[in-house]
Design a protein around this motif. Structure first.
Motif, PDB file in Angstrom:
ATOM      1  N   GLY A   1       0.826  -1.295  -0.171  1.00  0.00           N
ATOM      2  CA  GLY A   1      -0.097   0.024  -0.089  1.00  0.00           C
ATOM      3  C   GLY A   1       0.903   1.225   0.241  1.00  0.00           C
ATOM      4  O   GLY A   1       2.180   1.017   0.254  1.00  0.00           O
TER       5      GLY A   1
ATOM      6  N   HIS B   1      -5.006 -10.941  -6.866  1.00  0.00           N
ATOM      7  CA  HIS B   1      -5.072  -9.296  -6.793  1.00  0.00           C
ATOM      8  C   HIS B   1      -4.205  -8.741  -5.707  1.00  0.00           C
ATOM      9  O   HIS B   1      -3.816  -9.417  -4.730  1.00  0.00           O
ATOM     10  CB  HIS B   1      -6.520  -8.693  -6.955  1.00  0.00           C
ATOM     11  CG  HIS B   1      -7.115  -9.234  -5.524  1.00  0.00           C
ATOM     12  ND1 HIS B   1      -6.949  -9.000  -4.525  1.00  0.00           N
ATOM     13  CD2 HIS B   1      -8.334 -10.138  -5.612  1.00  0.00           C
ATOM     14  CE1 HIS B   1      -7.987  -9.301  -3.399  1.00  0.00           C
ATOM     15  NE2 HIS B   1      -8.737 -10.282  -4.315  1.00  0.00           N
TER      16      HIS B   1
ATOM     17  N   ASP C   1      -7.538   1.466  -2.366  1.00  0.00           N
ATOM     18  CA  ASP C   1      -8.570   2.485  -2.760  1.00  0.00           C
ATOM     19  C   ASP C   1      -9.912   2.067  -2.200  1.00  0.00           C
ATOM     20  O   ASP C   1     -10.905   2.929  -2.236  1.00  0.00           O
ATOM     21  CB  ASP C   1      -8.633   2.494  -4.360  1.00  0.00           C
ATOM     22  CG  ASP C   1      -8.735   1.316  -5.183  1.00  0.00           C
ATOM     23  OD1 ASP C   1      -8.395   0.233  -4.633  1.00  0.00           O
ATOM     24  OD2 ASP C   1      -9.298   1.321  -6.228  1.00  0.00           O
TER      25      ASP C   1
HETATM   26  N1  LIG Z   1       0.352 -10.424  -3.807  1.00  0.00           N
HETATM   27  C1  LIG Z   1       0.005  -9.463  -3.415  1.00  0.00           C
HETATM   28  O1  LIG Z   1      -0.066  -9.282  -2.053  1.00  0.00           O
HETATM   29  C2  LIG Z   1      -0.197  -8.059  -4.339  1.00  0.00           C
HETATM   30  C3  LIG Z   1      -0.309  -8.336  -5.798  1.00  0.00           C
HETATM   31  C4  LIG Z   1      -0.414  -7.399  -6.543  1.00  0.00           C
HETATM   32  C5  LIG Z   1      -0.185  -6.188  -5.792  1.00  0.00           C
HETATM   33  N2  LIG Z   1       0.059  -5.578  -4.487  1.00  0.00           N
HETATM   34  C6  LIG Z   1       0.131  -4.622  -3.754  1.00  0.00           C
HETATM   35  O2  LIG Z   1      -1.196  -4.226  -3.617  1.00  0.00           O
HETATM   36  C7  LIG Z   1      -1.135  -2.548  -3.520  1.00  0.00           C
HETATM   37  C8  LIG Z   1      -2.102  -2.001  -4.693  1.00  0.00           C
HETATM   38  O3  LIG Z   1      -1.722  -2.528  -5.821  1.00  0.00           O
HETATM   39  P1  LIG Z   1      -2.705  -2.221  -7.289  1.00  0.00           P
HETATM   40  O4  LIG Z   1      -3.595  -1.032  -6.999  1.00  0.00           O
HETATM   41  O5  LIG Z   1      -1.705  -2.134  -8.428  1.00  0.00           O
HETATM   42  O6  LIG Z   1      -3.291  -3.746  -7.549  1.00  0.00           O
HETATM   43  P2  LIG Z   1      -4.799  -4.141  -6.831  1.00  0.00           P
HETATM   44  O7  LIG Z   1      -5.106  -5.625  -7.413  1.00  0.00           O
HETATM   45  O8  LIG Z   1      -4.691  -3.994  -5.266  1.00  0.00           O
HETATM   46  O9  LIG Z   1      -5.962  -3.196  -7.216  1.00  0.00           O
HETATM   47  C9  LIG Z   1      -6.119  -2.798  -8.752  1.00  0.00           C
HETATM   48  C10 LIG Z   1      -7.722  -2.505  -8.754  1.00  0.00           C
HETATM   49  O10 LIG Z   1      -8.337  -3.608  -8.795  1.00  0.00           O
HETATM   50  C11 LIG Z   1      -9.448  -3.462  -7.715  1.00  0.00           C
HETATM   51  N3  LIG Z   1      -9.427  -4.787  -6.775  1.00  0.00           N
HETATM   52  C12 LIG Z   1      -8.646  -5.292  -6.458  1.00  0.00           C
HETATM   53  N4  LIG Z   1      -8.837  -6.484  -5.934  1.00  0.00           N
HETATM   54  C13 LIG Z   1     -10.189  -6.394  -5.725  1.00  0.00           C
HETATM   55  C14 LIG Z   1     -11.247  -7.146  -5.235  1.00  0.00           C
HETATM   56  N5  LIG Z   1     -11.027  -8.281  -4.428  1.00  0.00           N
HETATM   57  N6  LIG Z   1     -12.334  -6.657  -5.365  1.00  0.00           N
HETATM   58  C15 LIG Z   1     -12.876  -5.589  -5.851  1.00  0.00           C
HETATM   59  N7  LIG Z   1     -11.883  -4.984  -6.490  1.00  0.00           N
HETATM   60  C16 LIG Z   1     -10.687  -5.266  -6.360  1.00  0.00           C
HETATM   61  C17 LIG Z   1      -8.890  -2.367  -6.696  1.00  0.00           C
HETATM   62  O11 LIG Z   1      -9.768  -1.782  -6.078  1.00  0.00           O
HETATM   63  C18 LIG Z   1      -8.142  -1.773  -7.817  1.00  0.00           C
HETATM   64  O12 LIG Z   1      -9.179  -0.571  -8.503  1.00  0.00           O
HETATM   65  C19 LIG Z   1       0.341  -2.127  -3.909  1.00  0.00           C
HETATM   66  O13 LIG Z   1       0.857  -2.138  -2.890  1.00  0.00           O
HETATM   67  C20 LIG Z   1       0.980  -3.697  -4.551  1.00  0.00           C
HETATM   68  O14 LIG Z   1       2.159  -3.384  -4.398  1.00  0.00           O
HETATM   69  C21 LIG Z   1       0.014  -7.083  -3.850  1.00  0.00           C
END
Ligand SMILES: NC(=O)c1ccc[n+]([C@@H]2O[C@H](COP(=O)([O-])OP(=O)(O)OC[C@H]3O[C@@H](n4cnc5c(N)ncnc54)[C@H](O)[C@@H]3O)[C@@H](O)[C@H]2O)c1
Length: 357
Positions: free
Chosen positions: A75, A279, A284
């Motif tokens: 995050g 994901h 957000d």
């Molecule tokens: N394996 C992991 O833990 C992992 C993987 C990818 C990203 N991250 C980290 O997460 C943080 C956010 O990254 P990002 O924004 O690029 O990717 P993200 O996958 O967190 O989100 C991308 C988009 O998809 C939506 N989204 C994701 N999962 C959702 C769900 N279960 N339900 C509804 N909507 C969902 C979010 O609201 C956002 O608009 C960063 O710090 C990144 O480094 C962690």
């Protein structure tokens, strides 16, 4: 008693992991299995509490458990820390490496109720049910890298793609074994027309194929595979491929199912496997009960199937998810006109309820 370590992590992790626990408890009740759940800190939450994203205590509990369920980590709050303390680099990658998780399994299953959410035409994507088995700890990402200046002053960068027979064999075996339990087809993806490592890959997989005469084996170049995935995804059952190709193909395959909130994954190969949604921590929407917990719930189904051999329990979860979607319940990310929007917790309750029905 299966011992499951919960690592909710950051952002929506704390909202989605409890919903997967509800599903596991419902399976436990239905099939008289008592799970033991323990919880530990990881990622930014762990950094805030004890100054490191992967505390020793968490690692110890991971190694002691039978399976790990991770929410998500990271995050903006932790983005400016030194690289080794950032949640992904400081926790997730070392954890995978320490646990010897050399295979990433990512199913791309299209639920019929979500067919309109796929970017492909319904007649092309309908019935898609494939799994990508990606080699996770070798290949281009782990080969020697260097940057150097050459004669004319240009800077050049070198990455090396190294594979040993043993590394190819273990991932190949896993793919064949998985295919045996599915539709008995393996597509091995490489670039054997150009790369020596791919030629070795192809030789090893071909040899392995002789041990699995009941499984149909085909070889496909990675460029063709990326095209075939959007042309006719239903032709695939199990795809096995090296690290970099797998990284790209899994993203391509996953979006065909419609939403990132639906995608489960498993990292396996060591004594303890790690299950997590594909994901991230979605800062957000964190804390608003908007997150879709189905990817995490489906990851729990993978855990039952791959770590505990509980196929019935896995299928009970998958059937419950399918039923809830068929009944028209949707979280915000997959909401469509005429459907009923529910919160993260309500979606988890619905799935648990249908498992027990
Ligand atoms: N394996 C992991 O833990 C992992 C993987 C990818 C990203 N991250 C980290 O997460 C943080 C956010 O990254 P990002 O924004 O690029 O990717 P993200 O996958 O967190 O989100 C991308 C988009 O998809 C939506 N989204 C994701 N999962 C959702 C769900 N279960 N339900 C509804 N909507 C969902 C979010 O609201 C956002 O608009 C960063 O710090 C990144 O480094 C962690």
């Amino acid at each position: 008693m299966p011992d499951v370590l919960l690592l909710p992590g950051d952002g929506i992790g704390a909202e989605i992991v409890p919903e997967a626990v509800k599903a596991l408890k419902a399976v436990g009740k239905r099939y008289q299995i008592r799970f033991r759940f323990r919880e530990a800190l990881i990622g930014g939450a762990a950094y805030d509490a004890c100054g490191h994203p992967l505390p020793e205590e968490t690692l110890r509990l991971c190694e002691e458990s039978d399976a790990i369920l991770l929410g998500a980590i990271g995050g903006p709050k932790w983005d400016n820390l030194p690289v080794e303390l950032r949640p992904e680099m400081g926790a997730l990658l070392p954890l995978r490496k320490k646990l010897g998780l050399y295979a990433n399994i990512r199913p791309a299953l299209l639920f019929p109720a979500l067919i309109e959410a796929s970017p492909l035409k319904p007649e092309i994507v309908s019935g898609m049910d494939l799994v990508v088995v990606r080699e996770l700890t070798g290949g281009l990402y782990f080969g020697t890298k260097k940057r150097e200046f050459v004669d004319n002053g240009d800077e050049q960068a070198i990455d090396t793609l190294v594979y040993r027979t043993g590394e190819i064999e273990r991932i190949g075996r896993l793919a064949f074994q998985m295919a045996r339990k599915r539709r008995k087809k393996v597509t091995s993806v490489d670039k054997a027309n150009v790369l020596e490592s791919s030629r070795l890959w192809r030789d090893v997989i071909t040899g392995l194929g002789r041990e699995y005469p009941d499984v149909q084996l085909e070889h496909m170049y990675v460029d063709n595979c990326s095209m075939q995935l959007v042309r006719r995804p239903t032709q695939f059952d199990v795809i096995v491929t090296e690290n970099t190709f797998g990284d790209i193909l899994t993203d391509e395959a996953s979006i065909l199912t419609g939403s990132i909130g639906m995608l489960a994954s498993a990292s396996i190969g060591g004594k303890v496997a790690l299950y997590e949604p594909a994901h991230g921590s979605a800062p957000d929407i964190a804390g608003q009960q908007k997150a879709n917990p189905l990817a995490t719930i489906l990851s729990a189904a993978l855990m039952l199937r791959l770590s505990f051999g509980m196929e019935e329990g896995a299928q009970a979860i998958e059937a419950a998810v399918r039923q809830v979607l068929d009944e028209g319940y949707r979280t915000a990310d997959i909401m469509q006109p005429g459907k009923r929007q529910v919160t993260t917790a309500a979606m988890g309750d619905l799935v648990a309820d249908r498992i027990l029905a």
